[in-house]
Design a protein around this motif. Sequence first.
Motif, PDB file in Angstrom:
ATOM      1  N   ILE A   1       0.876  -1.169  -0.241  1.00  0.00           N
ATOM      2  CA  ILE A   1       0.090  -0.132  -0.254  1.00  0.00           C
ATOM      3  C   ILE A   1       1.006   1.306  -0.104  1.00  0.00           C
ATOM      4  O   ILE A   1       1.791   1.410   1.066  1.00  0.00           O
ATOM      5  CB  ILE A   1      -0.897   0.047   1.131  1.00  0.00           C
TER       6      ILE A   1
ATOM      7  N   ASP B   1       2.062  -1.727   4.825  1.00  0.00           N
ATOM      8  CA  ASP B   1       1.632  -0.188   5.005  1.00  0.00           C
ATOM      9  C   ASP B   1       2.925   0.535   5.068  1.00  0.00           C
ATOM     10  O   ASP B   1       3.725   0.208   5.900  1.00  0.00           O
ATOM     11  CB  ASP B   1       0.732  -0.039   6.254  1.00  0.00           C
TER      12      ASP B   1
ATOM     13  N   LYS C   1      -3.795   5.670   4.250  1.00  0.00           N
ATOM     14  CA  LYS C   1      -3.350   4.065   3.960  1.00  0.00           C
ATOM     15  C   LYS C   1      -3.478   3.153   5.158  1.00  0.00           C
ATOM     16  O   LYS C   1      -3.922   2.223   5.277  1.00  0.00           O
ATOM     17  CB  LYS C   1      -1.450   4.310   3.580  1.00  0.00           C
TER      18      LYS C   1
END
Length: 295
Positions: free
Chosen positions: A12, A61, A20
């Motif tokens: 991401i 992430d 995010k």
Amino acid sequence: MENNFKSGFVSIIGMPNVGKSTLLNKIIGQKIAIVSSKPQTTRNKILAVYTTDKEQIIFTDTPGIHKPKNKLGEYMVNAAAESMEDTDAVVFVTDAEKGFRDAEKAIIESIGKIPAVLVINKIDRVKKEELLPLISKYTELCDFAAVVPISAKHGDGISALIDEIEKFLIEGPAFYDEDTVTDQPERQLAAEIIREKMLWLLDKEIPHGIAISIEKVKEKEKNTEIHAVIYCEKDSHKGIILGKGGEMIKKIGTMAREDIEKMLDKKVYLELWVKVKPNWRNSDFMMKNFGYSNE
């Protein structure tokens, strides 16, 4: 688990403060990454695991990609770039409210030939007729495999995003046990929860110069004792963190303790100290001490 089980790695990415971490938490169904309205909240690459009977998606992430101003910033940008190595797909998250920004061009170019899904987040904050022109600006720059408008905060569009990601998964075994949700140790999660509360409560510049060190964790039968040190870069910042009569540090501690108790599912005794380490964000030694190292 089914015989034709599929799995894959998904990164991401996006600019700071596009949502995010909120998206990741919503997908996993619990808090894995801290969130705040301030940019550059995420510092480390965070791995989160989404598992069902038919699939396992390992998400990373990443810190928002930005122009670094110090060694901590360089570390964060490197962590984001490294997350795209050996990934099966990329989820590029944008902010519908802020619209297209020139700085996003370089991020899109860095995707290269990796299959990518364009996620337009915060659609609850704009008019529907504003979305199509915005989407066209992004799709002119990259041949995205799919475009998914979402509201990570409210959970809108999340299932549609998972459906699109499933198309990039490869038949094979799970990489993690089905009850694993993150690679972050509890100490790290506790430190991040403390930092999150400081991001919420303090002036915007101060939290970026803060690092949290969990000095001691003592497990007891009925509770867990956690001793943590908050490091800041200036004496004036220390005074603000402590607050008048210690009011601010108490507030930080109370809010953090409540979230840590939810995570550990038990009572927590949290003790916080504040120390000054000038310019630690440009010190390789201190960066490594606080867990920000690319080695």
